[in-house]
Write an enzyme that holds these catalytic residues in place. Sequence first.
Site, PDB file in Angstrom:
ATOM      1  CD  GLU A   1      -8.617   1.772   7.976  1.00  0.00           C
ATOM      2  OE1 GLU A   1      -8.585   1.152   8.633  1.00  0.00           O
ATOM      3  OE2 GLU A   1      -8.287   2.949   8.043  1.00  0.00           O
TER       4      GLU A   1
ATOM      5  CG  ASP B   1      -8.751  -0.682  12.301  1.00  0.00           C
ATOM      6  OD1 ASP B   1      -8.184  -1.451  12.035  1.00  0.00           O
ATOM      7  OD2 ASP B   1      -9.770   0.150  11.644  1.00  0.00           O
TER       8      ASP B   1
ATOM      9  CG  ASP C   1      -0.283  -0.268   2.652  1.00  0.00           C
ATOM     10  OD1 ASP C   1       1.050  -0.444   2.288  1.00  0.00           O
ATOM     11  OD2 ASP C   1      -0.930  -0.660   3.718  1.00  0.00           O
TER      12      ASP C   1
ATOM     13  CG  HIS D   1      -6.103  -1.644   9.012  1.00  0.00           C
ATOM     14  ND1 HIS D   1      -6.293  -0.459   9.780  1.00  0.00           N
ATOM     15  CD2 HIS D   1      -4.921  -1.650   8.854  1.00  0.00           C
ATOM     16  CE1 HIS D   1      -5.231   0.475   9.704  1.00  0.00           C
ATOM     17  NE2 HIS D   1      -4.109  -0.438   9.268  1.00  0.00           N
TER      18      HIS D   1
HETATM   19  C1  GLP Z   1      -0.513   0.936   8.465  1.00  0.00           C
HETATM   20  C2  GLP Z   1      -0.169  -0.337   7.181  1.00  0.00           C
HETATM   21  C3  GLP Z   1      -0.274  -1.335   7.741  1.00  0.00           C
HETATM   22  C4  GLP Z   1       0.127  -1.827   9.175  1.00  0.00           C
HETATM   23  C5  GLP Z   1      -0.337  -0.791  10.193  1.00  0.00           C
HETATM   24  C6  GLP Z   1       0.301  -1.080  11.531  1.00  0.00           C
HETATM   25  O1  GLP Z   1      -1.916   0.916   8.563  1.00  0.00           O
HETATM   26  N1  GLP Z   1      -1.047   0.212   6.318  1.00  0.00           N
HETATM   27  O2  GLP Z   1       0.025  -2.235   6.722  1.00  0.00           O
HETATM   28  O3  GLP Z   1       0.353  -3.050   9.388  1.00  0.00           O
HETATM   29  O4  GLP Z   1      -0.161   0.303   9.687  1.00  0.00           O
HETATM   30  O5  GLP Z   1       1.487  -0.303  11.491  1.00  0.00           O
HETATM   31  P1  GLP Z   1       2.525  -0.420  12.909  1.00  0.00           P
HETATM   32  O6  GLP Z   1       3.348  -1.778  12.661  1.00  0.00           O
HETATM   33  O7  GLP Z   1       3.391   0.927  12.657  1.00  0.00           O
HETATM   34  O8  GLP Z   1       1.732  -0.576  14.109  1.00  0.00           O
END
Ligand code: GLP
Length: 264
Positions: free
Chosen positions: A144, A137, A67, A139
């Site tokens: 989402e 949440d 993404d 995802h």
């Molecule tokens: C973003 C990314 C996800 C990731 C999430 C958690 O939303 N799109 O791919 O898993 O953040 O990130 P973190 O590892 O910094 O908690």
Amino acid sequence: MLVFIAQNYAEVSREAARMVAGAIRRRPDLRLGLASGSTQVGMYQELVRMHREEALDFSRVVTFNLDEYVGLPAEHPQSFHSFMFRNFFDHVNIPKKQIHIPEGTLRGNFDETCAHYEEAIRRAGGIDLQILGIGKDGHIGFNEPASSLASRMRVKTLTRRTIQDNRAGFASGEEMPRAAITMGIGTILEARRILLLGAGARKARAVALAVEGPVTASVTASALQLHRDATILVDRDAAANLRHKEYYQSALAMTRKLTPGRLW
Ligand code: GLP
């Protein structure tokens, strides 16, 4: 699903890197799906160390990131492009032409961009191993709540919570992106293997819902229950709300003994 409960974040990172390295050694032209989040940083550091000290060779690996924020130029320090080069690509030997990251700035032409990206995955032969993180949440990618479990790559509006969670690193007062371009759940589920990483108490609720809750578009990581080769690698804090921890640990020990290939 195989649930691997590590002692701490360092062990999550080491195990994840060991699994990725094992997959590359078995298949040097591995098509590797990557995620950008703070959780992945330790795994990338360990892979960089293995590249430097153990000659782990990435020269034939092809990568596809999950993404990217919409509206951030690639060179913005908080874009996922910048994150990936800073933490990983600048330090290993993957040729640039083998790196794919969705383009978040092509205004008005997102459908085409998404279709091309999916087509590039198909042309490469599909993703062999997809790395995922998990949002608070539940995802995965930026899928989402209420994302279709059959969704393909597309633009998603971010929830207020995700925008807040991801604010760290953006300058105070700076406008946060409100949308992202992301592989869909259908895209992710087509990967041959999936490895989801989770660390810290702030992920405990999402991990429990993903692993032990019902399969629901409200917690898109729960869709991994439909995948036949998904490994959930979490530290003790992120595993805290799981009801069947002991069972997962004995199942892992049995897997190591009877079918070690399942663990790379
Ligand atoms: C973003 C990314 C996800 C990731 C999430 C958690 O939303 N799109 O791919 O898993 O953040 O990130 P973190 O590892 O910094 O908690």
